[in-house]
Design a protein around this motif. Sequence first.
Motif, mmCIF file in Angstrom:
data_model
loop_
_atom_site.group_PDB
_atom_site.id
_atom_site.type_symbol
_atom_site.label_atom_id
_atom_site.label_comp_id
_atom_site.label_asym_id
_atom_site.label_seq_id
_atom_site.Cartn_x
_atom_site.Cartn_y
_atom_site.Cartn_z
ATOM 1 N N PRO A 14 0.782 -1.314 -0.026
ATOM 2 C CA PRO A 14 0.023 -0.128 0.105
ATOM 3 C C PRO A 14 0.784 1.354 0.008
ATOM 4 C CG PRO A 14 -0.351 -1.164 2.048
ATOM 5 C CD PRO A 14 0.538 -2.115 1.034
ATOM 6 N N ASP A 15 2.008 1.373 0.544
ATOM 7 C CA ASP A 15 2.824 2.533 0.922
ATOM 8 C C ASP A 15 3.746 2.507 -0.503
ATOM 9 O OD1 ASP A 15 4.064 0.278 1.967
ATOM 10 O OD2 ASP A 15 5.175 1.569 3.180
ATOM 11 N N ARG A 16 3.862 1.561 -1.194
ATOM 12 C CA ARG A 16 4.828 1.353 -2.202
ATOM 13 C C ARG A 16 4.175 0.570 -3.375
ATOM 14 N NH1 ARG A 16 10.340 1.463 -1.812
ATOM 15 N NH2 ARG A 16 10.139 1.522 -4.085
ATOM 16 N N PRO A 17 3.352 1.419 -4.221
ATOM 17 C CA PRO A 17 2.647 0.579 -5.336
ATOM 18 C C PRO A 17 3.580 0.120 -6.452
ATOM 19 C CG PRO A 17 2.335 3.078 -5.316
ATOM 20 C CD PRO A 17 3.059 2.764 -4.109
ATOM 21 N N ASP A 18 4.861 0.288 -6.458
ATOM 22 C CA ASP A 18 5.676 -0.270 -7.405
ATOM 23 C C ASP A 18 6.303 -1.408 -6.856
ATOM 24 O OD1 ASP A 18 7.220 1.120 -5.045
ATOM 25 O OD2 ASP A 18 8.802 1.482 -6.524
ATOM 26 N N LEU A 19 6.073 -1.804 -5.670
ATOM 27 C CA LEU A 19 6.287 -3.185 -5.203
ATOM 28 C C LEU A 19 5.221 -4.041 -5.053
ATOM 29 C CD1 LEU A 19 8.847 -2.214 -2.610
ATOM 30 C CD2 LEU A 19 9.173 -2.981 -4.951
ATOM 31 N N ALA A 20 5.214 -5.220 -5.082
ATOM 32 C CA ALA A 20 4.287 -6.336 -4.780
ATOM 33 C C ALA A 20 4.905 -7.579 -4.005
ATOM 34 C CB ALA A 20 3.469 -7.029 -6.117
ATOM 35 N N THR A 21 4.216 -8.253 -3.182
ATOM 36 C CA THR A 21 4.589 -9.274 -2.456
ATOM 37 C C THR A 21 4.207 -10.402 -3.678
ATOM 38 O OG1 THR A 21 4.369 -8.550 -0.468
ATOM 39 C CG2 THR A 21 4.556 -10.985 -0.671
ATOM 40 N N ALA A 30 9.382 -9.321 -2.267
ATOM 41 C CA ALA A 30 8.807 -8.104 -2.897
ATOM 42 C C ALA A 30 9.415 -8.144 -4.203
ATOM 43 C CB ALA A 30 9.387 -6.862 -1.678
ATOM 44 N N ILE A 31 8.688 -7.812 -5.191
ATOM 45 C CA ILE A 31 9.182 -7.740 -6.378
ATOM 46 C C ILE A 31 8.683 -6.357 -7.249
ATOM 47 C CG2 ILE A 31 8.923 -8.703 -8.923
ATOM 48 C CD1 ILE A 31 10.288 -10.373 -7.109
ATOM 49 N N ASN A 32 9.538 -5.653 -7.682
ATOM 50 C CA ASN A 32 9.376 -4.485 -8.355
ATOM 51 C C ASN A 32 8.502 -4.503 -9.774
ATOM 52 O OD1 ASN A 32 9.481 -1.868 -10.307
ATOM 53 N ND2 ASN A 32 11.112 -1.451 -8.672
ATOM 54 N N ILE A 33 7.374 -3.886 -9.493
ATOM 55 C CA ILE A 33 6.370 -4.002 -10.749
ATOM 56 C C ILE A 33 6.159 -2.768 -11.305
ATOM 57 C CG2 ILE A 33 4.916 -5.892 -9.539
ATOM 58 C CD1 ILE A 33 2.885 -3.830 -8.762
ATOM 59 N N GLU A 37 2.835 -1.559 -17.105
ATOM 60 C CA GLU A 37 1.659 -0.443 -17.132
ATOM 61 C C GLU A 37 0.207 -1.035 -16.817
ATOM 62 O OE1 GLU A 37 1.887 1.637 -20.957
ATOM 63 O OE2 GLU A 37 4.043 2.202 -20.445
ATOM 64 N N ASP A 38 0.319 -2.311 -16.677
ATOM 65 C CA ASP A 38 -0.972 -3.078 -16.342
ATOM 66 C C ASP A 38 -1.220 -2.791 -15.128
ATOM 67 O OD1 ASP A 38 -0.812 -4.441 -18.913
ATOM 68 O OD2 ASP A 38 0.586 -6.133 -18.210
ATOM 69 N N ASP A 39 -2.894 -2.554 -15.068
ATOM 70 C CA ASP A 39 -3.381 -2.625 -13.802
ATOM 71 C C ASP A 39 -3.316 -4.122 -12.969
ATOM 72 O OD1 ASP A 39 -4.058 -0.128 -13.427
ATOM 73 O OD2 ASP A 39 -6.241 -0.372 -14.691
ATOM 74 N N LEU A 40 -2.382 -4.127 -12.014
ATOM 75 C CA LEU A 40 -2.361 -5.516 -11.342
ATOM 76 C C LEU A 40 -2.789 -5.684 -9.844
ATOM 77 C CD1 LEU A 40 1.586 -5.555 -12.131
ATOM 78 C CD2 LEU A 40 -0.138 -7.079 -13.323
ATOM 79 N N GLU A 41 -3.380 -6.652 -9.765
ATOM 80 C CA GLU A 41 -3.925 -6.946 -8.341
ATOM 81 C C GLU A 41 -3.410 -8.294 -8.068
ATOM 82 O OE1 GLU A 41 -8.418 -8.363 -9.813
ATOM 83 O OE2 GLU A 41 -7.883 -6.459 -10.096
ATOM 84 N N PRO A 42 -3.837 -8.890 -6.608
ATOM 85 C CA PRO A 42 -3.553 -9.895 -6.176
ATOM 86 C C PRO A 42 -4.072 -10.878 -6.795
ATOM 87 C CG PRO A 42 -4.032 -8.519 -4.356
ATOM 88 C CD PRO A 42 -4.165 -7.760 -5.712
ATOM 89 N N GLY A 43 -3.482 -12.134 -7.180
ATOM 90 C CA GLY A 43 -4.110 -13.182 -7.986
ATOM 91 C C GLY A 43 -3.547 -13.159 -9.321
ATOM 92 N N GLU A 89 13.736 -4.363 -0.603
ATOM 93 C CA GLU A 89 13.064 -3.894 0.706
ATOM 94 C C GLU A 89 12.318 -2.496 0.182
ATOM 95 O OE1 GLU A 89 14.789 -4.113 4.299
ATOM 96 O OE2 GLU A 89 16.001 -5.837 3.780
ATOM 97 N N ALA A 90 11.270 -2.226 0.897
ATOM 98 C CA ALA A 90 10.765 -0.774 0.788
ATOM 99 C C ALA A 90 11.647 0.206 1.511
ATOM 100 C CB ALA A 90 9.261 -0.989 1.292
ATOM 101 N N GLU A 91 11.796 1.299 0.830
ATOM 102 C CA GLU A 91 12.525 2.464 1.669
ATOM 103 C C GLU A 91 11.479 2.986 2.681
ATOM 104 O OE1 GLU A 91 14.177 6.417 0.311
ATOM 105 O OE2 GLU A 91 14.828 4.918 -0.840
#
Length: 93
Positions: A14-21, A30-33, A37-43, A89-91
């Motif tokens: 939530p605090d880093r929308p460029d990162l996803a678990t 954590a992976i840099n997404i 440009e796609d709208d990504l979501e869990p799943g 890691e999220a800064e």
Amino acid sequence: MCLGIPGEIVEILPDRPDLATVDVSGVRRAINIGLLEDDLEPGDWILIHVGFALSKIDEDEARAALAFLESIGEAYDEEIAALRESMIEAEKG
């Protein structure tokens, strides 16, 4: 050998929308997404290389790629070991 490995998004940070678990064969990192440009979501499934999401893929393609990677043995095992050891890691700010 470096491989692109499929992973399933578990959470967009939530605090880093460029990162996803992302879960890759039971390993969560954590992976840099930010390159996508796609709208990504869990799943959603993504193709990962050196900690970055390269593209969004469908689940059937992801499962087929995982089955192939598991069948090649050592290179896949090495890539999963490298993923286990990696940390993005999220800064804190």
